[in-house]
Motif scaffolding. Structure first.
Motif, short mmCIF file in Angstrom:
data_model
loop_
_atom_site.label_atom_id
_atom_site.label_comp_id
_atom_site.label_asym_id
_atom_site.label_seq_id
_atom_site.Cartn_x
_atom_site.Cartn_y
_atom_site.Cartn_z
N ASP A 141 0.55 -1.21 -0.02
CA ASP A 141 0.49 0.29 -0.11
C ASP A 141 1.13 1.22 -0.04
N HIS A 142 1.90 1.36 0.98
CA HIS A 142 2.43 2.53 0.53
C HIS A 142 3.66 2.33 -0.37
N CYS A 143 4.28 1.60 -1.31
CA CYS A 143 4.35 2.01 -1.95
C CYS A 143 3.80 2.20 -3.47
N LEU A 144 2.41 1.63 -3.37
CA LEU A 144 1.74 2.35 -4.10
C LEU A 144 0.48 3.92 -4.28
N ASP A 145 0.94 4.10 -3.44
CA ASP A 145 0.31 5.46 -2.66
C ASP A 145 1.70 5.87 -3.81
N ALA A 146 2.61 6.08 -3.96
CA ALA A 146 4.08 6.97 -3.69
C ALA A 146 3.65 7.16 -5.83
N ALA A 147 2.32 6.25 -6.69
CA ALA A 147 1.61 6.08 -8.20
C ALA A 147 1.69 7.87 -7.88
N GLU A 148 0.43 7.93 -6.77
CA GLU A 148 0.26 9.46 -7.24
C GLU A 148 0.98 10.60 -7.17
N LEU A 149 2.12 10.64 -6.33
CA LEU A 149 2.62 11.24 -5.68
C LEU A 149 3.85 12.20 -6.92
N LYS A 150 3.45 13.43 -6.67
CA LYS A 150 4.26 13.97 -8.02
C LYS A 150 4.77 14.99 -6.95
N LEU A 151 6.77 15.30 -8.11
CA LEU A 151 7.40 16.12 -6.98
C LEU A 151 8.06 16.93 -7.37
N ASP A 152 7.73 18.23 -6.35
CA ASP A 152 7.92 19.15 -7.16
C ASP A 152 9.02 19.81 -6.94
N LYS A 153 9.44 21.02 -7.48
CA LYS A 153 10.79 21.35 -8.80
C LYS A 153 12.12 21.01 -7.19
N PRO A 154 11.96 21.83 -6.22
CA PRO A 154 12.95 21.51 -4.33
C PRO A 154 13.52 20.30 -4.60
N THR A 155 12.73 19.80 -4.32
CA THR A 155 12.90 17.94 -4.50
C THR A 155 13.64 17.43 -5.39
N LEU A 156 13.04 17.86 -6.52
CA LEU A 156 13.76 16.94 -8.00
C LEU A 156 14.88 17.57 -8.43
N LYS A 157 15.33 19.31 -8.13
CA LYS A 157 17.04 19.51 -8.07
C LYS A 157 17.42 19.10 -6.38
N SER A 158 16.99 18.92 -5.88
CA SER A 158 18.18 17.89 -4.19
C SER A 158 18.13 16.95 -5.23
N ILE A 159 17.52 16.33 -5.45
CA ILE A 159 17.63 14.95 -6.55
C ILE A 159 18.84 14.83 -7.62
N ALA A 160 18.65 15.45 -7.80
CA ALA A 160 19.57 16.02 -9.32
C ALA A 160 21.24 16.52 -9.11
N MET A 161 20.91 17.10 -7.46
CA MET A 161 22.56 18.02 -7.43
C MET A 161 23.11 16.04 -6.05
N LEU A 162 22.06 15.63 -5.75
CA LEU A 162 23.00 14.57 -4.85
C LEU A 162 23.11 13.49 -6.37
N HIS A 163 22.59 13.65 -7.52
CA HIS A 163 23.25 12.84 -8.37
C HIS A 163 24.23 12.98 -9.23
N GLU A 164 24.69 14.61 -9.29
CA GLU A 164 25.79 15.10 -9.96
C GLU A 164 26.87 14.96 -9.40
N GLN A 165 27.25 15.14 -8.22
CA GLN A 165 27.74 14.78 -6.88
C GLN A 165 27.88 13.75 -6.99
N GLN A 166 27.61 12.35 -7.73
CA GLN A 166 28.38 11.32 -7.18
C GLN A 166 26.94 10.41 -8.04
N PRO A 167 27.01 10.30 -9.73
CA PRO A 167 25.91 9.47 -10.59
C PRO A 167 26.86 8.17 -10.46
N ASN A 168 27.73 7.08 -10.17
CA ASN A 168 28.11 5.97 -10.11
C ASN A 168 28.90 5.90 -8.96
#
Length: 118
Positions: free
Chosen positions: A88-115
């Motif tokens: 149920d917890h995982c299925l709820d994620a299908a309705e979640l839309k991440l906002d721009k600040p959250t997406l920016k945080s994800i992108a910054m972490l990925h840029e710091q260490q892509p692999n």
């Protein structure tokens, strides 16, 4: 495209933070099965992603799943659950839309260490 293990064996749920080994969890049962989840920078980066989720008021597992499902090239994601509550917890994620600040945080972490794998 089908995303396999979008929660990285549960690392992106936050349940393994600070070295925790919950009973019955995949990495507790099969710690050496997929060493890509336990070696190198992976545990620390998983922790940082979980912290980013919490800073934005989002559950870490739901953030990871919502991010994967928001990619235009992903049609579906394979999730592994051990209870109806986790499902149920995982299925709820299908309705979640991440906002721009959250997406920016994800992108910054990925840029710091892509692999992070060794």
């Amino acid at each position: 495209m089908l995303a396999y293990s979008p929660l990285a064996f549960g690392l992106l749920s936050g349940k393994y933070r600070q070295g925790a080994k919950p009973a019955g969890a995949r990495l507790s049962l099969w710690a050496d099965y997929f060493d890509r989840y336990t070696q190198g920078l992976v545990p620390e980066l998983a922790h940082q992603y979980c912290e980013a989720a919490e800073e934005h008021g989002v559950d870490p597992a739901q953030m990871a799943l919502a991010f994967v499902l928001s990619r235009p090239f992903i049609d579906s994601a394979i999730i592994g659950v051990t209870s109806i509550e986790q499902l149920d917890h995982c299925l709820d994620a299908a309705e979640l839309k991440l906002d721009k600040p959250t997406l920016k945080s994800i992108a910054m972490l990925h840029e710091q260490q892509p692999n992070p794998c060794p």
